[in-house]
Write a protein that holds these residues in place. Structure first.
Motif, PDB file in Angstrom:
ATOM      1  N   LEU A 109       1.007  -1.329  -0.101  1.00 23.63           N
ATOM      2  CA  LEU A 109      -0.106   0.016  -0.035  1.00 23.63           C
ATOM      3  C   LEU A 109       0.997   1.193  -0.021  1.00 23.63           C
ATOM      4  CD1 LEU A 109      -2.707  -0.944   2.657  1.00 23.63           C
ATOM      5  CD2 LEU A 109      -2.913  -0.957   0.099  1.00 23.63           C
ATOM      6  N   THR A 110       2.081   1.211   0.702  1.00 24.42           N
ATOM      7  CA  THR A 110       2.924   2.541   0.880  1.00 24.42           C
ATOM      8  C   THR A 110       3.643   2.841  -0.607  1.00 24.42           C
ATOM      9  OG1 THR A 110       3.455   2.172   3.051  1.00 24.42           O
ATOM     10  CG2 THR A 110       4.658   3.504   1.928  1.00 24.42           C
ATOM     11  N   ALA A 111       4.085   1.539  -1.291  1.00 26.05           N
ATOM     12  CA  ALA A 111       4.729   1.737  -2.413  1.00 26.05           C
ATOM     13  C   ALA A 111       3.947   2.093  -3.584  1.00 26.05           C
ATOM     14  CB  ALA A 111       5.306   0.223  -2.945  1.00 26.05           C
ATOM     15  N   LEU A 112       2.541   1.799  -3.506  1.00 29.21           N
ATOM     16  CA  LEU A 112       1.399   2.199  -4.689  1.00 29.21           C
ATOM     17  C   LEU A 112       1.188   3.564  -4.461  1.00 29.21           C
ATOM     18  CD1 LEU A 112      -0.497  -1.133  -4.963  1.00 29.21           C
ATOM     19  CD2 LEU A 112       1.120   0.089  -6.672  1.00 29.21           C
ATOM     20  N   SER A 113       0.921   4.150  -3.081  1.00 31.25           N
ATOM     21  CA  SER A 113       0.371   5.183  -2.738  1.00 31.25           C
ATOM     22  C   SER A 113       1.348   6.312  -2.641  1.00 31.25           C
ATOM     23  CB  SER A 113      -0.462   5.145  -1.269  1.00 31.25           C
ATOM     24  OG  SER A 113       0.388   4.959  -0.471  1.00 31.25           O
ATOM     25  N   ARG A 114       2.564   6.259  -2.237  1.00 28.40           N
ATOM     26  CA  ARG A 114       3.613   7.128  -1.744  1.00 28.40           C
ATOM     27  C   ARG A 114       4.766   7.182  -2.641  1.00 28.40           C
ATOM     28  NH1 ARG A 114       3.930   7.139   4.426  1.00 28.40           N
ATOM     29  NH2 ARG A 114       5.135   9.304   4.139  1.00 28.40           N
ATOM     30  N   ILE A 115       5.028   5.977  -3.053  1.00 25.60           N
ATOM     31  CA  ILE A 115       6.447   5.982  -4.158  1.00 25.60           C
ATOM     32  C   ILE A 115       6.093   5.958  -5.509  1.00 25.60           C
ATOM     33  CG2 ILE A 115       8.749   4.650  -4.230  1.00 25.60           C
ATOM     34  CD1 ILE A 115       7.803   5.358  -1.486  1.00 25.60           C
ATOM     35  N   GLN A 136      -9.233  -1.577   1.548  1.00 20.45           N
ATOM     36  CA  GLN A 136      -7.919  -1.143   1.622  1.00 20.45           C
ATOM     37  C   GLN A 136      -7.455  -0.338   0.471  1.00 20.45           C
ATOM     38  OE1 GLN A 136      -6.208  -5.000   2.560  1.00 20.45           O
ATOM     39  NE2 GLN A 136      -5.094  -3.977   4.200  1.00 20.45           N
ATOM     40  N   LEU A 137      -7.656  -0.981  -0.802  1.00 19.59           N
ATOM     41  CA  LEU A 137      -7.259  -0.028  -1.984  1.00 19.59           C
ATOM     42  C   LEU A 137      -8.141   1.211  -2.233  1.00 19.59           C
ATOM     43  CD1 LEU A 137      -6.971  -3.249  -4.112  1.00 19.59           C
ATOM     44  CD2 LEU A 137      -4.997  -1.726  -3.370  1.00 19.59           C
ATOM     45  N   ASP A 138      -9.368   1.241  -1.914  1.00 22.86           N
ATOM     46  CA  ASP A 138      -9.980   2.343  -1.911  1.00 22.86           C
ATOM     47  C   ASP A 138      -9.916   3.520  -1.088  1.00 22.86           C
ATOM     48  OD1 ASP A 138     -12.168   3.541  -3.307  1.00 22.86           O
ATOM     49  OD2 ASP A 138     -13.540   3.444  -1.688  1.00 22.86           O
ATOM     50  N   GLU A 139      -9.534   3.049   0.285  1.00 18.36           N
ATOM     51  CA  GLU A 139      -9.218   4.034   1.128  1.00 18.36           C
ATOM     52  C   GLU A 139      -8.059   4.856   0.905  1.00 18.36           C
ATOM     53  OE1 GLU A 139      -9.494   3.436   5.701  1.00 18.36           O
ATOM     54  OE2 GLU A 139      -7.761   2.466   5.028  1.00 18.36           O
ATOM     55  N   LEU A 140      -7.240   4.422   0.088  1.00 22.55           N
ATOM     56  CA  LEU A 140      -6.179   5.094  -0.475  1.00 22.55           C
ATOM     57  C   LEU A 140      -6.180   5.787  -1.826  1.00 22.55           C
ATOM     58  CD1 LEU A 140      -3.082   2.895   1.107  1.00 22.55           C
ATOM     59  CD2 LEU A 140      -3.815   5.408   1.795  1.00 22.55           C
ATOM     60  N   LYS A 141      -7.464   5.638  -2.321  1.00 22.24           N
ATOM     61  CA  LYS A 141      -7.902   5.921  -3.727  1.00 22.24           C
ATOM     62  C   LYS A 141      -6.853   5.637  -4.748  1.00 22.24           C
ATOM     63  CE  LYS A 141      -9.451  10.478  -1.758  1.00 22.24           C
ATOM     64  NZ  LYS A 141     -10.787   9.926  -1.419  1.00 22.24           N
ATOM     65  N   LEU A 142      -6.446   4.361  -4.587  1.00 20.08           N
ATOM     66  CA  LEU A 142      -5.728   3.513  -5.702  1.00 20.08           C
ATOM     67  C   LEU A 142      -6.452   3.269  -6.800  1.00 20.08           C
ATOM     68  CD1 LEU A 142      -3.061   1.518  -3.143  1.00 20.08           C
ATOM     69  CD2 LEU A 142      -2.958   3.742  -4.322  1.00 20.08           C
ATOM     70  N   PHE A 143      -7.795   2.948  -6.732  1.00 18.35           N
ATOM     71  CA  PHE A 143      -8.259   2.728  -8.000  1.00 18.35           C
ATOM     72  C   PHE A 143      -8.048   3.930  -9.030  1.00 18.35           C
ATOM     73  CE2 PHE A 143     -10.375  -0.440  -5.400  1.00 18.35           C
ATOM     74  CZ  PHE A 143     -10.546  -1.482  -6.169  1.00 18.35           C
ATOM     75  N   GLU A 144      -7.897   5.067  -8.611  1.00 14.83           N
ATOM     76  CA  GLU A 144      -7.652   6.165  -9.295  1.00 14.83           C
ATOM     77  C   GLU A 144      -6.530   6.320  -9.926  1.00 14.83           C
ATOM     78  OE1 GLU A 144      -8.870   9.723  -6.930  1.00 14.83           O
ATOM     79  OE2 GLU A 144     -10.982   8.843  -6.128  1.00 14.83           O
ATOM     80  N   ARG A 145      -5.747   5.690  -9.334  1.00 18.71           N
ATOM     81  CA  ARG A 145      -4.112   5.795  -9.790  1.00 18.71           C
ATOM     82  C   ARG A 145      -3.631   4.758 -10.423  1.00 18.71           C
ATOM     83  NH1 ARG A 145      -0.532   7.962  -4.668  1.00 18.71           N
ATOM     84  NH2 ARG A 145       0.803   7.800  -6.683  1.00 18.71           N
ATOM     85  N   HIS A 146      -4.098   3.397 -10.253  1.00 18.45           N
ATOM     86  CA  HIS A 146      -3.531   2.092 -11.075  1.00 18.45           C
ATOM     87  C   HIS A 146      -4.871   1.326 -11.455  1.00 18.45           C
ATOM     88  CE1 HIS A 146       0.212   2.908  -8.994  1.00 18.45           C
ATOM     89  NE2 HIS A 146      -0.469   3.329  -7.809  1.00 18.45           N
TER      90      HIS A 146
END
Length: 360
Positions: free
Chosen positions: A266-272, A295-305
């Motif tokens: 989660l850190t690598a996908l959201s911050r790195i 977990q993924l939605d909480e960090l808005k990762l569907f919008e980025r990946h």
């Protein structure tokens, strides 16, 4: 702290052309030690050697091995100079030269500017290399798979029995060590030239990039050597590759921060990672899938990946047929199937990308 002991070699076994497994008698204790010929020269039974026993004394996870610092019976070490002038382990007593692929083939590395859409799987734990490779080969047996070992953890690739097994079983086709890591079939200066090497020198269809054994973690989001996976995603994207993230998942790890999708991923996908990656999830039980999506939605990762599900079971089947004993944190497939299926899902995704009709 640095602890060394001197002893006599009572047995010597060659694991590969550059790595020796020794039994060393130190006073009244027997030590298992690894020697790397590029650092120590040859070692034989009866030789007196100096071994580094620091990690064993501290109880760290070195696989139960100490490491030979020097062969006291043959102090000249490695005789003669090789053709290369790129130094690895720079500014340490063990610095030595290698022939980097960039200097062996300067025209290739001067002209090649991208990797032509090659899938690049960024992994977090060394054990994931086997899972990704097996899943690629299960789907595309003819695909060439290269492993790029970074210098985030172990530096000598010879310490990895897993890599030796994967090469012997044909699940890996070539190894590349980059940065300060050493001992691969090809040596490169950094991750960017390593990816060029994988595509154009090794003729790989898929590259798996991951640190070696012995990763470093502190229990904090950024204090973990494997966050380099986010940097690998960036490098793959910048060279015209297609990044894939091998998601670290577990239902067996007792640490809350690694429950389901690990905080490392989660850190690598959201911050790195600054570029978009394909993030394959394995087929899961409905409750696990719902939690992973949360977990993924909480960090808005569907919008980025791009997040999709892939079947990791064919990779598991191929690994079982190979007879390789793959474990992670002491756990095997039966102990933590989600971890293994997630790693194989990344390989299945990379193999799918090789199809002309792949949408993504």
């Amino acid at each position: 702290m640095l602890e060394t002991r001197a002893g006599e070699v009572v047995s010597c076994q060659a694991l590969d052309s550059g790595t020796l497994l020794l039994d060393v008698q130190v006073e009244d204790a027997r030590h298992r030690a690894l020697a790397y010929r590029s650092l120590t020269g040859d070692v034989q039974e009866g030789d007196r050697v100096l071994i580094n026993t620091t990690a064993g004394t501290l109880g760290l996870g070195t696989g139960g091995f100490d490491f030979v610092v020097a062969n006291l019976s043959r102090p000249s070490g490695v005789a003669g100079a090789g053709p290369g002038h790129i130094i690895k382990l720079r500014y340490t007593p063990h610095q030595f030269s290698v022939l980097a692929d960039e200097e062996a083939q300067p025209e290739l590395y001067s002209q090649a500017s991208d990797i032509g859409g090659m899938p690049v799987v960024a992994a977090f734990l060394h054990s994931q290399v086997a899972l990704v490779a097996a899943a690629v080969k299960a789907a595309r047996p003819e695909a060439r798979v290269a492993y790029v070992m970074t210098d985030g953890a172990a530096l000598p690739i010879g310490v990895s029995n897993l890599v030796r097994g994967l090469l012997a079983e044909g699940l890996l086709d070539e190894t590349i060590t980059c940065g300060q890591a050493f001992g691969g079939v090809r040596e490169t200066v950094n991750i960017y030239s390593a990816l060029i090497c994988a595509r154009h020198a090794s003729r790989a269809d898929v590259a798996i990039v991951c640190q070696g054994p012995g990763n470093v973690g502190t229990g904090t989001p950024l204090g973990y050597s494997g966050v380099e996976a986010g940097q690998v995603i960036n490098a793959a994207h910048s060279l015209g590759g297609r990044p894939v993230c091998a998601v670290r998942m577990s239902r067996a790890d007792p640490r809350r921060r690694h429950t389901l999708i690990s905080h490392h991923t989660l850190t690598a996908l959201s911050r790195i990672a600054l570029a978009a990656a394909l993030v394959p999830l394995p087929w899961m039980e409905p409750d696990d899938e719902a939690e992973a999506i949360r977990q993924l939605d909480e960090l808005k990762l569907f919008e980025r990946h791009e997040i999709r599900s892939f079947d990791g079971r064919p990779g598991i089947t191929l690994l079982e047929k190979s007879g390789l004993d793959v474990s992670s944190m002491g756990r095997r497939f039966a102990d933590d199937p989600l971890f293994f299926l997630a790693g194989c899902a990344a390989g299945a995704a990379a193999a799918a990308m090789l199809d002309d009709g792949f949408a993504g």
